[in-house]
Design an enzyme around this catalytic site. Structure first.
Site, PDB file in Angstrom:
ATOM      1  N   VAL A  80       0.813  -1.220   0.000  1.00  0.00           N
ATOM      2  CA  VAL A  80       0.000   0.000   0.000  1.00  0.00           C
ATOM      3  C   VAL A  80       0.844   1.267   0.000  1.00  0.00           C
ATOM      4  O   VAL A  80       0.305   2.378  -0.058  1.00  0.00           O
ATOM      5  CB  VAL A  80      -0.976   0.034   1.207  1.00  0.00           C
ATOM      6  CG1 VAL A  80      -1.998  -1.092   1.100  1.00  0.00           C
ATOM      7  CG2 VAL A  80      -0.224  -0.016   2.522  1.00  0.00           C
ATOM      8  N   GLY A  81       2.178   1.110   0.071  1.00  0.00           N
ATOM      9  CA  GLY A  81       3.043   2.285   0.012  1.00  0.00           C
ATOM     10  C   GLY A  81       3.757   2.623   1.304  1.00  0.00           C
ATOM     11  O   GLY A  81       4.222   3.753   1.474  1.00  0.00           O
ATOM     12  N   LYS A  82       3.875   1.671   2.212  1.00  0.00           N
ATOM     13  CA  LYS A  82       4.519   1.946   3.505  1.00  0.00           C
ATOM     14  C   LYS A  82       5.954   2.432   3.347  1.00  0.00           C
ATOM     15  O   LYS A  82       6.387   3.348   4.055  1.00  0.00           O
ATOM     16  CB  LYS A  82       4.521   0.706   4.396  1.00  0.00           C
ATOM     17  CG  LYS A  82       3.185   0.282   4.941  1.00  0.00           C
ATOM     18  CD  LYS A  82       3.336  -0.794   5.994  1.00  0.00           C
ATOM     19  CE  LYS A  82       4.160  -1.972   5.550  1.00  0.00           C
ATOM     20  NZ  LYS A  82       3.554  -2.699   4.405  1.00  0.00           N
ATOM     21  N   THR A  83       6.706   1.785   2.458  1.00  0.00           N
ATOM     22  CA  THR A  83       8.123   2.133   2.324  1.00  0.00           C
ATOM     23  C   THR A  83       8.297   3.540   1.777  1.00  0.00           C
ATOM     24  O   THR A  83       9.169   4.297   2.239  1.00  0.00           O
ATOM     25  CB  THR A  83       8.845   1.100   1.429  1.00  0.00           C
ATOM     26  OG1 THR A  83       8.705  -0.198   2.023  1.00  0.00           O
ATOM     27  CG2 THR A  83      10.324   1.431   1.300  1.00  0.00           C
TER      28      THR A  83
ATOM     29  N   LYS B 108      13.731  -0.917  10.061  1.00  0.00           N
ATOM     30  CA  LYS B 108      12.704  -1.921   9.771  1.00  0.00           C
ATOM     31  C   LYS B 108      13.044  -3.149  10.594  1.00  0.00           C
ATOM     32  O   LYS B 108      14.015  -3.862  10.301  1.00  0.00           O
ATOM     33  CB  LYS B 108      12.658  -2.258   8.291  1.00  0.00           C
ATOM     34  CG  LYS B 108      11.604  -3.310   7.977  1.00  0.00           C
ATOM     35  CD  LYS B 108      10.932  -3.085   6.647  1.00  0.00           C
ATOM     36  CE  LYS B 108       9.792  -4.079   6.459  1.00  0.00           C
ATOM     37  NZ  LYS B 108       8.917  -3.755   5.344  1.00  0.00           N
TER      38      LYS B 108
ATOM     39  N   ASP C  69      13.768  -3.203   1.933  1.00  0.00           N
ATOM     40  CA  ASP C  69      13.151  -1.889   2.142  1.00  0.00           C
ATOM     41  C   ASP C  69      14.158  -0.898   2.711  1.00  0.00           C
ATOM     42  O   ASP C  69      14.112   0.291   2.395  1.00  0.00           O
ATOM     43  CB  ASP C  69      11.928  -2.018   3.055  1.00  0.00           C
ATOM     44  CG  ASP C  69      10.773  -2.724   2.369  1.00  0.00           C
ATOM     45  OD1 ASP C  69      10.759  -2.774   1.126  1.00  0.00           O
ATOM     46  OD2 ASP C  69       9.886  -3.240   3.070  1.00  0.00           O
TER      47      ASP C  69
ATOM     48  N   GLU D  98       9.388   1.034  10.254  1.00  0.00           N
ATOM     49  CA  GLU D  98       8.450   0.505   9.259  1.00  0.00           C
ATOM     50  C   GLU D  98       8.052  -0.912   9.607  1.00  0.00           C
ATOM     51  O   GLU D  98       8.900  -1.789   9.778  1.00  0.00           O
ATOM     52  CB  GLU D  98       9.064   0.544   7.858  1.00  0.00           C
ATOM     53  CG  GLU D  98       8.093   0.050   6.796  1.00  0.00           C
ATOM     54  CD  GLU D  98       8.684  -0.003   5.398  1.00  0.00           C
ATOM     55  OE1 GLU D  98       8.031  -0.594   4.516  1.00  0.00           O
ATOM     56  OE2 GLU D  98       9.798   0.533   5.191  1.00  0.00           O
TER      57      GLU D  98
END
Length: 205
Positions: free
Chosen positions: A13-16, A32, A43, A99
Site C-alpha cells: 500500500v506504500g509503507k516504504t 525496519k 526496504d 516501518e
C-alpha cells in the site's frame, strides 16, 4: 525524540515510500525490525536510495528473512522462530521512523503479531491505499490502534478519492498528514517534494 511507526491497511500500500518521506522530512533515523524477501534490495536499501539528507542513519534489522512471505512463515523456512525479546529498538539521539511488515495483525510466530512490537510511546502513521474494501480495512486498523491508546495519523496513497478520504477521516478522527498521488517514478526529488509538504503536519502530530 519522537518515534513514528508506519503501518498499512494491507501489503503493497506504500509503507516504504511513506517511511522514506517521513524520514526525509524529519531527517530522522530509519529502522525496519523485520525484513523478508530480497535482502540485497530490502526496504532499508530502498529507503536509503530515496533520501537526500546526510543526517539519517539506517539501522540494521533485528530479523532478515530470505523468503518474501509473512514473517512467521518465512522464519519457519529459515529454521528460526521470531522472538520479541530479540527485537530491540536501536539507540539513537535522533527521531526514529520504524516501518512495519504488512498490516497490524501479520503474525510473527504462533502467538505474536506486528501489533505486539509497537511500543506505547510510538506515534502511528497508517497508510491507506484506495481499493474496494479499503474503507473497512482502514477503520478496523485505526480501531485496533485507538483501543490501545495510540495517537494515529493517516497518509492516503493512490489516486485521490474524496468521498473515501472524507468518510475515513470523519469516522476515525485520525490526524491527516497528507496524500501521495500515483507518480511515474519515486526518486529523491519526488521524496523531497512530499517531505516538504508533509513536514509541518508531521511536526504538529
Amino acid at each position: 525524540m519522537k518515534q513514528f511507526f508506519v503501518t498499512g491497511i494491507s501489503t503493497e500500500v506504500g509503507k516504504t515510500i511513506v517511511a522514506a518521506i517521513i524520514t526525509e522530512a524529519l531527517e530522522a533515523d530509519y529502522w525496519k525490525p523485520i525484513q523478508a524477501g530480497d535482502l540485497d534490495n530490502s526496504d532499508s536499501h530502498k529507503v536509503a536510495r530515496l533520501l537526500s539528507n546526510e543526517k539519517t542513519r539506517i539501522h540494521k534489522s533485528s530479523y532478515e528473512l530470505k523468503t518474501a512471505m509473512s514473517p512467521h512463515a518465512a522464519a519457519v523456512i529459515d529454521g528460526i522462530q521470531i522472538d520479541l525479546k530479540q527485537i530491540v529498538v536501536p539507540k539513537t539521539n535522533n527521531q526514529l521512523v520504524i516501518e512495519g511488515a504488512g498490516g497490524l495483525l501479520v503474525p510473527l510466530n504462533n502467538d505474536d503479531t506486528i501489533l505486539d512490537i509497537i511500543m506505547p510511546y510510538y506515534k502511528i502513521v497508517v497508510v491507506s491505499r484506495h481499493y474496494l474494501g479499503s474503507i473497512n480495512h482502514t477503520l478496523l486498523t485505526v480501531k485496533w490502534l485507538k483501543e490501545r491508546g495510540y495517537q494515529v495519523a493517516i497518509v492516503f496513497s493512490g489516486n485521490e478519492h474524496p468521498s473515501t478520504e472524507q468518510i475515513i477521516l470523519h469516522k476515525t478522527g485520525a490526524t491527516f498528514i497528507g496524500r501521495i498521488n500515483e507518480e511515474a517514478v519515486f526518486n529523491k526529488k519526488v521524496i523531497r517534494d512530499y517531505a516538504a509538504k508533509f513536514k509541518a503536519n508531521l511536526n504538529a502530530f
